[in-house]
Write an enzyme that holds these catalytic residues in place. Structure first.
Site, PDB file in Angstrom:
ATOM      1  N   SER A  15       0.380  -1.059   0.025  1.00 47.55           N
ATOM      2  CA  SER A  15       0.249   0.226  -0.032  1.00 47.55           C
ATOM      3  C   SER A  15       0.876   1.436  -0.265  1.00 47.55           C
ATOM      4  CB  SER A  15      -0.796  -0.195   1.814  1.00 47.55           C
ATOM      5  OG  SER A  15      -1.329   1.469   2.072  1.00 47.55           O
ATOM      6  N   TYR A  28      -0.992  -0.494  10.666  1.00 42.88           N
ATOM      7  CA  TYR A  28      -1.604  -0.856   9.361  1.00 42.88           C
ATOM      8  C   TYR A  28      -0.140  -0.180   8.080  1.00 42.88           C
ATOM      9  CZ  TYR A  28      -3.420  -0.856   4.426  1.00 42.88           C
ATOM     10  OH  TYR A  28      -3.725  -1.298   3.279  1.00 42.88           O
ATOM     11  N   LYS A  32       2.616  -2.634   5.651  1.00 45.86           N
ATOM     12  CA  LYS A  32       2.764  -2.335   4.825  1.00 45.86           C
ATOM     13  C   LYS A  32       4.196  -1.769   3.871  1.00 45.86           C
ATOM     14  CE  LYS A  32      -1.094  -3.901   3.498  1.00 45.86           C
ATOM     15  NZ  LYS A  32      -1.756  -4.928   2.235  1.00 45.86           N
TER      16      LYS A  32
END
Length: 132
Positions: A15, A28, A32
């Site tokens: 991401s 998160y 990633k």
């Protein structure tokens, strides 16, 4: 490769949040960023065996999944506000990355057309305003 050779292509989902580190919770972002690091390490290790390892890192895709994630981060936001977050200048893209864009990138990276691509993080950032 000869018919006796083994090889293949491994695709991982990264991401742009793994590169930017904003808008989403740090866990998160860290996960990633780790994906991108694992891709590079695995590509170096497996490349000699004919296995390519690459990542696809889309910016916010206009998908219900992204809206659900944003709703959890911003529980008081209306549906319209969430849409604006996805499509606003804050996300730095004029047109959100579509699920079809991600699928097309996966088809390319899994195909022989990308046989020279290994250890790459393919950033999908809409109209390229997002400079990473």
């Amino acid at each position: 490769m000869s018919s006796n050779s083994r090889g293949g292509s491994i695709l991982c989902t990264g991401s742009t949040m793994g590169l930017l580190g904003d808008l989403v919770p740090s866990a998160y972002t860290i996960s990633k960023a780790a994906v991108i690091g694992v891709v590079r390490a695995a590509a170096a290790e497996l490349g000699t065996k004919g296995v390519r390892v690459n990542a696809i890192s889309p910016h916010i895709a206009a998908a219900s999944f992204d809206k659900r994630v944003l709703q959890q981060i911003f529980p008081r936001a209306t549906s319209q506000q969430l849409n604006e977050m996805i499509c606003s200048n804050y996300s730095m893209i004029a047109k959100p990355v579509s699920l079809e864009d991600v699928a097309n990138a996966a088809v390319y990276l899994a195909s022989d057309d990308s046989k020279g691509v290994n250890g790459h993080n393919l950033v999908l950032n809409g109209d390229n305003k997002l400079k990473l």
